[in-house]
Design a protein around this motif. Structure first.
Motif, PDB file in Angstrom:
ATOM      1  N   UNK A 139      29.798 -11.933  38.325  1.00  0.00           N
ATOM      2  CA  UNK A 139      29.449 -12.169  36.920  1.00  0.00           C
ATOM      3  C   UNK A 139      29.686 -13.634  36.572  1.00  0.00           C
ATOM      4  N   UNK A 140      28.616 -14.401  36.441  1.00  0.00           N
ATOM      5  CA  UNK A 140      28.741 -15.822  36.116  1.00  0.00           C
ATOM      6  C   UNK A 140      29.361 -16.048  34.736  1.00  0.00           C
ATOM      7  N   UNK A 141      28.954 -15.324  33.683  1.00  0.00           N
ATOM      8  CA  UNK A 141      29.573 -15.539  32.375  1.00  0.00           C
ATOM      9  C   UNK A 141      31.059 -15.171  32.343  1.00  0.00           C
ATOM     10  N   UNK A 142      31.495 -14.355  33.302  1.00  0.00           N
ATOM     11  CA  UNK A 142      32.914 -13.967  33.343  1.00  0.00           C
ATOM     12  C   UNK A 142      33.802 -15.182  33.604  1.00  0.00           C
ATOM     13  N   UNK A 143      33.335 -16.105  34.420  1.00  0.00           N
ATOM     14  CA  UNK A 143      34.144 -17.305  34.722  1.00  0.00           C
ATOM     15  C   UNK A 143      34.334 -18.159  33.467  1.00  0.00           C
ATOM     16  N   UNK A 144      33.263 -18.372  32.723  1.00  0.00           N
ATOM     17  CA  UNK A 144      33.363 -19.152  31.495  1.00  0.00           C
ATOM     18  C   UNK A 144      34.224 -18.424  30.461  1.00  0.00           C
ATOM     19  N   UNK A 145      34.090 -17.108  30.403  1.00  0.00           N
ATOM     20  CA  UNK A 145      34.902 -16.309  29.483  1.00  0.00           C
ATOM     21  C   UNK A 145      36.371 -16.417  29.845  1.00  0.00           C
ATOM     22  N   UNK A 146      36.679 -16.374  31.128  1.00  0.00           N
ATOM     23  CA  UNK A 146      38.066 -16.516  31.599  1.00  0.00           C
ATOM     24  C   UNK A 146      38.663 -17.831  31.100  1.00  0.00           C
ATOM     25  N   UNK A 147      37.904 -18.921  31.256  1.00  0.00           N
ATOM     26  CA  UNK A 147      38.397 -20.231  30.792  1.00  0.00           C
ATOM     27  C   UNK A 147      38.631 -20.249  29.291  1.00  0.00           C
ATOM     28  N   UNK A 148      37.664 -19.731  28.547  1.00  0.00           N
ATOM     29  CA  UNK A 148      37.773 -19.716  27.082  1.00  0.00           C
ATOM     30  C   UNK A 148      38.991 -18.924  26.632  1.00  0.00           C
ATOM     31  N   UNK A 149      39.155 -17.722  27.173  1.00  0.00           N
ATOM     32  CA  UNK A 149      40.268 -16.870  26.747  1.00  0.00           C
ATOM     33  C   UNK A 149      41.612 -17.454  27.166  1.00  0.00           C
ATOM     34  N   UNK A 150      41.672 -18.039  28.353  1.00  0.00           N
ATOM     35  CA  UNK A 150      42.922 -18.668  28.803  1.00  0.00           C
ATOM     36  C   UNK A 150      43.287 -19.837  27.899  1.00  0.00           C
ATOM     37  N   UNK A 151      42.296 -20.625  27.504  1.00  0.00           N
ATOM     38  CA  UNK A 151      42.557 -21.756  26.602  1.00  0.00           C
ATOM     39  C   UNK A 151      43.064 -21.283  25.248  1.00  0.00           C
ATOM     40  N   UNK A 152      42.435 -20.269  24.703  1.00  0.00           N
ATOM     41  CA  UNK A 152      42.854 -19.748  23.397  1.00  0.00           C
ATOM     42  C   UNK A 152      44.252 -19.151  23.494  1.00  0.00           C
ATOM     43  N   UNK A 153      44.518 -18.374  24.545  1.00  0.00           N
ATOM     44  CA  UNK A 153      45.844 -17.774  24.712  1.00  0.00           C
ATOM     45  C   UNK A 153      46.916 -18.849  24.844  1.00  0.00           C
ATOM     46  N   UNK A 154      46.596 -19.947  25.501  1.00  0.00           N
ATOM     47  CA  UNK A 154      47.564 -21.042  25.661  1.00  0.00           C
ATOM     48  C   UNK A 154      47.821 -21.762  24.335  1.00  0.00           C
ATOM     49  N   UNK A 173      30.877  -9.851  30.978  1.00  0.00           N
ATOM     50  CA  UNK A 173      32.231  -9.621  30.501  1.00  0.00           C
ATOM     51  C   UNK A 173      32.245  -8.810  29.205  1.00  0.00           C
ATOM     52  N   UNK A 174      33.280  -8.011  29.059  1.00  0.00           N
ATOM     53  CA  UNK A 174      33.599  -7.374  27.783  1.00  0.00           C
ATOM     54  C   UNK A 174      35.005  -7.804  27.438  1.00  0.00           C
ATOM     55  N   UNK A 175      35.224  -8.170  26.189  1.00  0.00           N
ATOM     56  CA  UNK A 175      36.530  -8.632  25.728  1.00  0.00           C
ATOM     57  C   UNK A 175      37.016  -7.701  24.632  1.00  0.00           C
ATOM     58  N   UNK A 176      38.262  -7.257  24.776  1.00  0.00           N
ATOM     59  CA  UNK A 176      38.930  -6.477  23.742  1.00  0.00           C
ATOM     60  C   UNK A 176      40.051  -7.333  23.178  1.00  0.00           C
ATOM     61  N   UNK A 177      40.169  -7.374  21.864  1.00  0.00           N
ATOM     62  CA  UNK A 177      41.282  -8.059  21.214  1.00  0.00           C
ATOM     63  C   UNK A 177      42.226  -6.969  20.723  1.00  0.00           C
ATOM     64  N   UNK A 178      43.446  -6.987  21.240  1.00  0.00           N
ATOM     65  CA  UNK A 178      44.449  -5.988  20.881  1.00  0.00           C
ATOM     66  C   UNK A 178      45.492  -6.598  19.973  1.00  0.00           C
ATOM     67  N   UNK A 179      46.001  -5.812  19.031  1.00  0.00           N
ATOM     68  CA  UNK A 179      47.126  -6.286  18.238  1.00  0.00           C
ATOM     69  C   UNK A 179      48.412  -6.066  19.033  1.00  0.00           C
ATOM     70  N   UNK A 180      49.552  -6.356  18.451  1.00  0.00           N
ATOM     71  CA  UNK A 180      50.822  -6.265  19.169  1.00  0.00           C
ATOM     72  C   UNK A 180      51.128  -4.847  19.642  1.00  0.00           C
ATOM     73  N   UNK A 181      50.593  -3.833  18.949  1.00  0.00           N
ATOM     74  CA  UNK A 181      50.824  -2.443  19.313  1.00  0.00           C
ATOM     75  C   UNK A 181      49.794  -1.911  20.310  1.00  0.00           C
ATOM     76  N   UNK A 185      36.009  -6.109  19.568  1.00  0.00           N
ATOM     77  CA  UNK A 185      35.399  -5.890  20.885  1.00  0.00           C
ATOM     78  C   UNK A 185      34.138  -6.733  20.951  1.00  0.00           C
ATOM     79  N   UNK A 186      33.883  -7.337  22.119  1.00  0.00           N
ATOM     80  CA  UNK A 186      32.655  -8.111  22.309  1.00  0.00           C
ATOM     81  C   UNK A 186      32.145  -7.909  23.725  1.00  0.00           C
ATOM     82  N   UNK A 187      30.842  -7.760  23.855  1.00  0.00           N
ATOM     83  CA  UNK A 187      30.206  -7.694  25.168  1.00  0.00           C
ATOM     84  C   UNK A 187      29.423  -8.992  25.337  1.00  0.00           C
ATOM     85  N   UNK A 188      29.547  -9.597  26.506  1.00  0.00           N
ATOM     86  CA  UNK A 188      28.917 -10.887  26.736  1.00  0.00           C
ATOM     87  C   UNK A 188      29.923 -12.002  26.557  1.00  0.00           C
TER      88      UNK A 188
END
Length: 108
Positions: A33-48, A76-84, A90-93
């Motif tokens: 999945x090519x978009x998965x690599x870009x998504x990984x970078x984006x999410x890692x940057x935001x989490x940092x 990629x599919x991304x789920x945003x979870x709260x602390x619980x 949720x986003x696909x793509x």
């Protein structure tokens, strides 16, 4: 990113990864999945950038039971979870960084 749900992800479903103290970005990916690599970078940057936010990547092909249980239909599919562990967005793509930050606002 789509609206809230009452679904919850338990830490044990994340393959040993822990939920973030404030929120968790869960990414379902696959090997070719090519978009998965870009998504990984984006999410890692935001989490940092945001204290207490974790990024967890799950190989969709290895975790088919979880993929089916959560209704993941593409990568990629991304789920945003709260602390619980509740799914608040949720986003696909491949998400835009601004959309991820806005979705995190709903979880924090």
């Amino acid at each position: 990113m789509t609206a809230d749900s009452t679904e919850r992800v338990e830490p044990g479903q994340l393959g040993g990864a822990e939920l973030g103290e404030r929120a968790t970005l869960v990414q379902f990916s696959s090997a070719f999945c090519q978009p998965c690599r870009a998504t990984r970078r984006t999410l890692a940057e935001v989490a940092a950038m945001v204290p207490g936010v974790a990024h967890v990547e799950i190989d969709a092909e290895e975790r088919l039971g979880l993929v089916r249980a959560l209704g993941v239909t593409r990568t990629p599919t991304v789920l945003v979870l709260d602390a619980a562990g509740r799914i608040v967005r949720r986003a696909a793509g491949q998400p835009r960084r601004a959309d991820v930050i806005a979705a995190l606002g709903r979880a924090l």
